[in-house]
Write an enzyme that holds these catalytic residues in place. Structure first.
Site, PDB file in Angstrom:
ATOM      1  N   GLU A   1      30.352  16.365  33.416  1.00 17.03           N
ATOM      2  CA  GLU A   1      30.667  17.748  33.074  1.00 17.03           C
ATOM      3  C   GLU A   1      29.674  18.671  33.772  1.00 17.03           C
ATOM      4  O   GLU A   1      28.492  18.362  33.901  1.00 17.03           O
ATOM      5  CB  GLU A   1      30.627  17.980  31.564  1.00 17.03           C
ATOM      6  CG  GLU A   1      31.178  19.350  31.171  1.00 17.03           C
ATOM      7  CD  GLU A   1      31.435  19.481  29.676  1.00 17.03           C
ATOM      8  OE1 GLU A   1      32.260  20.320  29.295  1.00 17.03           O
ATOM      9  OE2 GLU A   1      30.818  18.726  28.889  1.00 17.03           O
TER      10      GLU A   1
ATOM     11  N   ASP B   1      35.396  23.266  29.014  1.00 19.02           N
ATOM     12  CA  ASP B   1      36.310  23.710  27.962  1.00 19.02           C
ATOM     13  C   ASP B   1      36.551  25.213  28.108  1.00 19.02           C
ATOM     14  O   ASP B   1      36.202  25.796  29.133  1.00 19.02           O
ATOM     15  CB  ASP B   1      35.733  23.362  26.578  1.00 19.02           C
ATOM     16  CG  ASP B   1      34.292  23.844  26.438  1.00 19.02           C
ATOM     17  OD1 ASP B   1      33.888  24.771  27.156  1.00 19.02           O
ATOM     18  OD2 ASP B   1      33.560  23.280  25.600  1.00 19.02           O
TER      19      ASP B   1
ATOM     20  N   ASP C   1      31.996  28.272  29.732  1.00 18.93           N
ATOM     21  CA  ASP C   1      30.670  27.737  30.046  1.00 18.93           C
ATOM     22  C   ASP C   1      30.717  26.442  30.844  1.00 18.93           C
ATOM     23  O   ASP C   1      29.852  26.178  31.672  1.00 18.93           O
ATOM     24  CB  ASP C   1      29.871  27.507  28.761  1.00 18.93           C
ATOM     25  CG  ASP C   1      30.411  26.337  27.948  1.00 18.93           C
ATOM     26  OD1 ASP C   1      31.605  26.381  27.578  1.00 18.93           O
ATOM     27  OD2 ASP C   1      29.659  25.375  27.681  1.00 18.93           O
TER      28      ASP C   1
ATOM     29  N   TYR D   1      25.789  24.987  20.972  1.00 15.69           N
ATOM     30  CA  TYR D   1      24.635  25.669  21.570  1.00 15.69           C
ATOM     31  C   TYR D   1      23.686  26.129  20.477  1.00 15.69           C
ATOM     32  O   TYR D   1      23.450  27.323  20.285  1.00 15.69           O
ATOM     33  CB  TYR D   1      25.094  26.839  22.450  1.00 15.69           C
ATOM     34  CG  TYR D   1      25.698  26.377  23.761  1.00 15.69           C
ATOM     35  CD1 TYR D   1      24.892  25.953  24.810  1.00 15.69           C
ATOM     36  CD2 TYR D   1      27.082  26.321  23.929  1.00 15.69           C
ATOM     37  CE1 TYR D   1      25.437  25.508  26.002  1.00 15.69           C
ATOM     38  CE2 TYR D   1      27.636  25.887  25.128  1.00 15.69           C
ATOM     39  CZ  TYR D   1      26.811  25.480  26.156  1.00 15.69           C
ATOM     40  OH  TYR D   1      27.352  25.039  27.334  1.00 15.69           O
TER      41      TYR D   1
END
Length: 536
Positions: A499, A103, A100, A252
């Site tokens: 990120e 990571d 995603d 999430y």
């Protein structure tokens, strides 16, 4: 020279004059067109951006995020195979899909939303993508996700929701090719429901089935079959997936619950099938599932209400939906509220905040995801209003389709470098962009060049804290972006800003494609104006 020769000589000059003017006109048109096509990844003299280059680079990003066995035509060459035993521990093949962000966990909910938005981009702007030569890359990006969803949906009421463990994954700073962290897989089923995940995955596969309907009808039918099963599963066995799978809660969490995803899945299934059953669901369940009660100011991987409301409102003038006009009008009212809040045209403090330089600002962490989704919905709805010869009516005034598209363009231009930091937040685009993106794979020497194993803590010790730019450029990634004052700090440990996520970039694909159309339309108008001037 005789009098007749002199006359013929003058006549030749008279006939050559318009020809020379025509040649000059064609030269000016050619120079104008060439100037628009030549791009050095920066603003041109007239302040424009090369949206074609931005589109190409945005699609490259998805190749950098691939998990699994990479194909022969992989263009991001600093990546290699990874996660080849995913699902093995649970006796299921879960190789493939996308990481995603920075990571290596494969989270099902944001991955599905990414594929939904990529598919919607192709549905709306496939012709533009084809004209730029990028349609095949967009289809590959979608199929990489849907191939994985087919694997993950192992039976009608079972969907594998996650591969990897966020906690152990975040303890390590490793390349995906070296992973030593847990690759345990987690699923939702009848006893552990996840209507939000099932609904979003159904939406992704239904939208993708539309995309592949003409080019790969068998695959399209297969996707639709899975989408219908997943929707029925999610609707029958209701529950939040983060209540069933606590492991996702810190990463999430489904804050909005599952009601929006059920409406979202039904909406996309209606678009894919034209089956009144799904339209009736969107209408009949509108009140119960919150479609008419939630007035939104964001659209994201978690919150789909604005998307449902906008798609439903686009049906309002279709004759076959006259019987549903009252509910559709209520959906439209909520969609208008979202769009007006984005455009700063609402009252009672419900407008979305903006930075001093005009960027939409929803929240501190990864704010750019809300900018890209808002820009996409504005773009799509502006086209809808243009076709229906309508405007958007807000409390603080009327907004034309051109003004809506213009604001979406302003947000995209901010992303590409028209901002106080004079930096592009789309990595790899322009003369200045983030070079220390919070991304494990890009921040460590490429496996292709350094095949020696890099361990869990070795990555932190030798790579994470380095002040130098990342060895590999994560081209096409849209990072989290600046704060509420337009300030941005390009540091690897500043993950709130540096990120990037797949669902940040996915909506940009459609907006870039539309802006390319807009630029081409402007060029055509300029050319016609030049021709008209010559004819006068």
């Amino acid at each position: 020279m005789t009098a007749s020769e002199i006359h013929r000589h003058k006549q030749c000059h008279f006939l050559l004059l318009p020809l020379l003017l025509l040649l000059l006109l064609l030269l000016l048109i050619t120079i104008s067109s060439a100037a628009s096509l030549i791009g050095d990844s920066s603003e041109t003299d007239v302040g424009g951006f090369d949206y074609g280059e931005a589109l190409s680079k945005s699609l490259l990003y998805f190749e950098a995020q691939r998990s699994g066995r990479l194909p022969y035509n992989q263009r991001v060459t600093w990546r290699d195979h990874s996660g080849l035993t995913d699902g093995l521990e649970q006796g299921v093949d879960l190789v493939g899909g996308y990481h995603d962000a920075g990571d290596h966990v494969k989270f099902g909910l944001p991955m599905a939303f990414t594929v939904t938005m990529l598919s919607w981009s192709v549905i709306e702007y496939g012709d533009s993508l084809a004209s730029t030569g990028e349609l095949s890359h967009a289809l590959e990006a979608i199929k990489w996700g849907t191939d994985y969803f087919i694997k993950a949906h192992t039976s009608p009421n079972v969907l594998w929701a996650e591969v990897g463990d966020g906690d152990t994954d975040h303890y390590c700073w490793q390349r995906p090719e070296d992973m030593t962290t847990s690759r345990r897989a987690f699923k939702i089923d009848e006893n552990n429901p996840g209507s939000d995940l099932a609904g979003e995955t159904a939406a992704a596969m239904a939208a993708a089935s539309i995309v592949f309907r003409t080019t790969n009808p068998h695959y399209s039918h297969l996707l639709l079959h899975h989408a219908q099963q997943l929707f029925e599963f999610g609707d029958k066995y209701r529950g939040k997936y983060d209540e069933s799978l606590r492991v996702v809660k810190s990463y999430y969490a489904s804050v909005s619950g599952y009601m929006d995803e059920l409406l979202w899945g039904a909406t996309w299934l209606y678009r894919a099938t034209d089956n009144d059953h799904y339209m009736s669901y969107v209408v009949d369940m509108a009140h119960q599932l919150g479609g008419l009660s939630w007035a939104m100011s964001e659209f994201s991987w978690d919150v789909k209400f604005a998307g449902v409301q906008l798609l439903a409102s686009m049906l309002i003038k279709e004759e076959k939906h006259k019987q549903h006009s009252k509910v559709i009008q209520q959906y439209k009212s909520k969609a208008d509220h979202y769009l007006c809040s984005i455009l700063n045209k609402n009252i009672n403090g419900t407008n979305v905040q903006r930075t001093p330089a005009g960027l939409l600002y929803v929240r501190q962490w990864n704010n750019m995801q809300y900018v890209s989704t808002a820009s996409f919905l504005l773009t799509v709805y502006s086209d809808h209003l243009r076709k229906s010869n309508s405007d958007l009516n807000c409390h603080e005034g009327t907004v034309t389709p051109d003004e809506m598209l213009g604001f979406a363009k302003s947000q995209i231009d901010y992303i590409l470098g028209s901002n106080p930091m004079k930096t592009s937040y789309l990595v790899g685009y322009g003369p200045k962009y983030p070079t220390r993106v919070h991304h494990r794979g890009a921040s460590i020497a490429s496996y292709k060049e350094h095949k020696g194993f890099i361990g869990c803590t070795q990555g932190y010790d030798n790579w994470y804290g380095r002040s130098e730019p990342n060895p590999s450029v994560l081209v096409g990634a849209l990072v989290g972006g600046p704060d509420h004052l337009d300030d941005f700090v390009d540091k690897r440990d500043n993950y709130v800003q540096t990120e990037a996520c797949t669902y940040n970039t996915a909506p940009l694909v459609g907006v870039f494609a539309r802006l390319i159309e807009l630029e081409e339309q402007k060029l055509e108008e300029e050319d016609m104006s030049l021709v008209a001037t010559y004819k006068r």
